[in-house]
Design a protein around this motif. Structure first.
Motif, PDB file in Angstrom:
ATOM      1  N   ASP A  68       0.934  -1.238  -0.212  1.00  0.00           N
ATOM      2  CA  ASP A  68       0.028   0.004  -0.016  1.00  0.00           C
ATOM      3  C   ASP A  68       0.769   1.135   0.140  1.00  0.00           C
ATOM      4  OD1 ASP A  68      -1.932   2.002   0.425  1.00  0.00           O
ATOM      5  OD2 ASP A  68      -2.730   1.188   2.194  1.00  0.00           O
ATOM      6  N   CYS A  69       1.138   1.989  -1.180  1.00  0.00           N
ATOM      7  CA  CYS A  69       1.977   2.910  -1.165  1.00  0.00           C
ATOM      8  C   CYS A  69       1.185   4.345  -0.805  1.00  0.00           C
ATOM      9  CB  CYS A  69       2.435   3.324  -2.997  1.00  0.00           C
ATOM     10  SG  CYS A  69       3.511   1.906  -3.328  1.00  0.00           S
ATOM     11  N   GLY A  70       0.014   4.286  -0.244  1.00  0.00           N
ATOM     12  CA  GLY A  70      -0.600   5.178   0.444  1.00  0.00           C
ATOM     13  C   GLY A  70      -0.375   5.261   1.650  1.00  0.00           C
ATOM     14  N   ASN A  71       0.472   4.367   2.433  1.00  0.00           N
ATOM     15  CA  ASN A  71       0.926   4.405   3.609  1.00  0.00           C
ATOM     16  C   ASN A  71       2.135   5.102   3.815  1.00  0.00           C
ATOM     17  OD1 ASN A  71       2.280   3.496   6.034  1.00  0.00           O
ATOM     18  ND2 ASN A  71       1.183   1.585   5.973  1.00  0.00           N
ATOM     19  N   ALA A  72       2.249   6.173   4.858  1.00  0.00           N
ATOM     20  CA  ALA A  72       3.422   7.039   4.800  1.00  0.00           C
ATOM     21  C   ALA A  72       4.878   6.357   4.777  1.00  0.00           C
ATOM     22  CB  ALA A  72       3.366   8.036   6.039  1.00  0.00           C
ATOM     23  N   SER A  73       4.871   4.975   5.539  1.00  0.00           N
ATOM     24  CA  SER A  73       6.053   4.590   5.470  1.00  0.00           C
ATOM     25  C   SER A  73       6.483   3.664   4.049  1.00  0.00           C
ATOM     26  CB  SER A  73       6.225   3.462   6.619  1.00  0.00           C
ATOM     27  OG  SER A  73       5.051   2.506   6.573  1.00  0.00           O
ATOM     28  N   ARG A  74       5.475   3.617   3.363  1.00  0.00           N
ATOM     29  CA  ARG A  74       5.589   2.829   2.081  1.00  0.00           C
ATOM     30  C   ARG A  74       5.091   3.756   0.874  1.00  0.00           C
ATOM     31  NH1 ARG A  74       3.208  -3.016   3.195  1.00  0.00           N
ATOM     32  NH2 ARG A  74       4.702  -3.743   4.644  1.00  0.00           N
ATOM     33  N   CYS A  75       5.553   5.020   0.956  1.00  0.00           N
ATOM     34  CA  CYS A  75       5.160   5.796   0.004  1.00  0.00           C
ATOM     35  C   CYS A  75       5.614   5.580  -1.470  1.00  0.00           C
ATOM     36  CB  CYS A  75       5.543   7.333   0.062  1.00  0.00           C
ATOM     37  SG  CYS A  75       7.294   7.571   0.288  1.00  0.00           S
ATOM     38  N   LEU A  76       5.218   6.281  -2.515  1.00  0.00           N
ATOM     39  CA  LEU A  76       5.617   5.840  -3.933  1.00  0.00           C
ATOM     40  C   LEU A  76       7.162   6.014  -4.031  1.00  0.00           C
ATOM     41  CD1 LEU A  76       2.900   7.306  -6.040  1.00  0.00           C
ATOM     42  CD2 LEU A  76       3.210   4.903  -5.865  1.00  0.00           C
ATOM     43  N   THR A  77       7.800   6.953  -3.259  1.00  0.00           N
ATOM     44  CA  THR A  77       9.251   7.437  -3.458  1.00  0.00           C
ATOM     45  C   THR A  77       9.785   6.196  -2.852  1.00  0.00           C
ATOM     46  OG1 THR A  77       8.844   9.428  -3.706  1.00  0.00           O
ATOM     47  CG2 THR A  77      11.042   9.030  -3.114  1.00  0.00           C
ATOM     48  N   CYS A  78       9.383   5.784  -1.572  1.00  0.00           N
ATOM     49  CA  CYS A  78      10.210   5.001  -0.786  1.00  0.00           C
ATOM     50  C   CYS A  78      10.307   3.574  -1.554  1.00  0.00           C
ATOM     51  CB  CYS A  78       9.372   4.583   0.659  1.00  0.00           C
ATOM     52  SG  CYS A  78       9.315   6.389   1.485  1.00  0.00           S
ATOM     53  N   ALA A  79       8.984   3.240  -2.174  1.00  0.00           N
ATOM     54  CA  ALA A  79       8.967   1.872  -2.836  1.00  0.00           C
ATOM     55  C   ALA A  79       9.649   1.829  -4.136  1.00  0.00           C
ATOM     56  CB  ALA A  79       7.284   1.495  -3.008  1.00  0.00           C
ATOM     57  N   ARG A  80      10.284   3.163  -4.661  1.00  0.00           N
ATOM     58  CA  ARG A  80      10.886   3.375  -5.936  1.00  0.00           C
ATOM     59  C   ARG A  80       9.761   2.904  -7.081  1.00  0.00           C
ATOM     60  NH1 ARG A  80      16.181   0.067  -5.485  1.00  0.00           N
ATOM     61  NH2 ARG A  80      15.229  -0.648  -3.495  1.00  0.00           N
ATOM     62  N   CYS A  81       8.594   3.559  -6.693  1.00  0.00           N
ATOM     63  CA  CYS A  81       7.524   3.262  -7.887  1.00  0.00           C
ATOM     64  C   CYS A  81       7.085   4.532  -8.378  1.00  0.00           C
ATOM     65  CB  CYS A  81       6.486   2.563  -7.024  1.00  0.00           C
ATOM     66  SG  CYS A  81       5.053   2.408  -8.026  1.00  0.00           S
ATOM     67  N   ALA A  82       7.204   4.586  -9.831  1.00  0.00           N
ATOM     68  CA  ALA A  82       6.896   5.791 -10.398  1.00  0.00           C
ATOM     69  C   ALA A  82       5.403   5.913 -10.459  1.00  0.00           C
ATOM     70  CB  ALA A  82       7.252   5.725 -11.845  1.00  0.00           C
ATOM     71  N   THR A  83       4.608   5.061 -10.605  1.00  0.00           N
ATOM     72  CA  THR A  83       3.383   4.950 -10.783  1.00  0.00           C
ATOM     73  C   THR A  83       2.392   3.771 -10.216  1.00  0.00           C
ATOM     74  OG1 THR A  83       1.427   5.343 -12.575  1.00  0.00           O
ATOM     75  CG2 THR A  83       3.254   3.910 -13.218  1.00  0.00           C
ATOM     76  N   THR A  84       1.141   3.951 -10.007  1.00  0.00           N
ATOM     77  CA  THR A  84       0.208   2.940  -9.585  1.00  0.00           C
ATOM     78  C   THR A  84      -0.768   2.733 -10.495  1.00  0.00           C
ATOM     79  OG1 THR A  84      -1.165   4.193  -8.366  1.00  0.00           O
ATOM     80  CG2 THR A  84       0.788   3.194  -7.144  1.00  0.00           C
ATOM     81  N   PRO A  85      -1.065   1.411 -10.743  1.00  0.00           N
ATOM     82  CA  PRO A  85      -0.418   0.058 -10.082  1.00  0.00           C
ATOM     83  C   PRO A  85       0.653  -0.253 -10.881  1.00  0.00           C
ATOM     84  CG  PRO A  85      -2.558  -0.383 -11.473  1.00  0.00           C
ATOM     85  CD  PRO A  85      -2.341   1.077 -11.463  1.00  0.00           C
ATOM     86  N   THR A  86       1.552  -0.945 -10.259  1.00  0.00           N
ATOM     87  CA  THR A  86       2.677  -1.560 -10.511  1.00  0.00           C
ATOM     88  C   THR A  86       3.012  -2.847 -10.083  1.00  0.00           C
ATOM     89  OG1 THR A  86       3.804   0.636 -10.988  1.00  0.00           O
ATOM     90  CG2 THR A  86       5.312  -1.198 -10.702  1.00  0.00           C
ATOM     91  N   TRP A  87       3.167  -3.822 -10.815  1.00  0.00           N
ATOM     92  CA  TRP A  87       3.439  -5.115 -10.691  1.00  0.00           C
ATOM     93  C   TRP A  87       4.887  -5.383 -10.434  1.00  0.00           C
ATOM     94  CZ3 TRP A  87       0.050  -8.687  -9.208  1.00  0.00           C
ATOM     95  CH2 TRP A  87      -1.466  -8.514  -9.672  1.00  0.00           C
ATOM     96  N   ARG A  88       5.524  -5.937  -9.271  1.00  0.00           N
ATOM     97  CA  ARG A  88       7.084  -6.358  -9.230  1.00  0.00           C
ATOM     98  C   ARG A  88       7.235  -7.737  -9.247  1.00  0.00           C
ATOM     99  NH1 ARG A  88       8.810  -4.332  -4.024  1.00  0.00           N
ATOM    100  NH2 ARG A  88       7.937  -6.552  -3.469  1.00  0.00           N
ATOM    101  N   VAL A  89       7.849  -8.060 -10.537  1.00  0.00           N
ATOM    102  CA  VAL A  89       7.983  -9.550 -10.649  1.00  0.00           C
ATOM    103  C   VAL A  89       9.434  -9.899 -11.052  1.00  0.00           C
ATOM    104  CG1 VAL A  89       7.408 -11.479 -12.376  1.00  0.00           C
ATOM    105  CG2 VAL A  89       5.578  -9.490 -11.934  1.00  0.00           C
ATOM    106  N   GLY A  90      10.079 -10.766 -10.227  1.00  0.00           N
ATOM    107  CA  GLY A  90      11.268 -11.176 -10.373  1.00  0.00           C
ATOM    108  C   GLY A  90      12.290  -9.912 -10.322  1.00  0.00           C
TER     109      GLY A  90
END
Length: 113
Positions: A68-90
């Motif tokens: 959940d990138c809406g959670n402050a401890s897992r924000c998009l920047t922290c998760a190194r995610c540019a956009t949602t939704p994003t699937w991480r595979v391998g």
């Protein structure tokens, strides 16, 4: 004769449903094995759709594979995610909305359906 044809058609439908169910279970197992993650946000409608798909594929374990990138401890920047939704595979990130067949391709299984 009509009743027999109806019974055969129903039996064929059940067989297809069983085959699809087997393929969906195989996809769920592959997602777990590869430690696939879905990165999403609670305000994102597409994320909600993808989260529902994840829950269908991993009914008892989907929360372990959802970030959940809406959670402050897992924000998009922290998760190194540019956009949602994003699937991480391998270890690679795949932004966007995917259906069963696309996820099947990402994890290296044969097409569903």
């Amino acid at each position: 004769a009509r009743a027999r044809r109806a019974a055969e058609a129903q039996s064929a439908t059940r067989a297809n449903d069983d085959t699809d169910g087997d393929k969906i279970r195989a996809l769920g197992q592959a997602l777990r094995r590869l430690d696939v993650a879905l990165l999403g946000a609670p305000w994102c409608e597409k994320c909600k759709q993808q989260k529902q798909l994840l829950a269908e594929l991993l009914p008892t374990r989907w929360r372990q594979h959802y970030v959940d990138c809406g959670n402050a401890s897992r924000c998009l920047t922290c998760a190194r995610c540019a956009t949602t939704p994003t699937w991480r595979v391998g270890g690679r990130r795949y932004p966007g909305v995917f259906d069963l067949n696309t996820l099947t391709e990402l994890v290296g299984l044969q097409q569903i359906g």
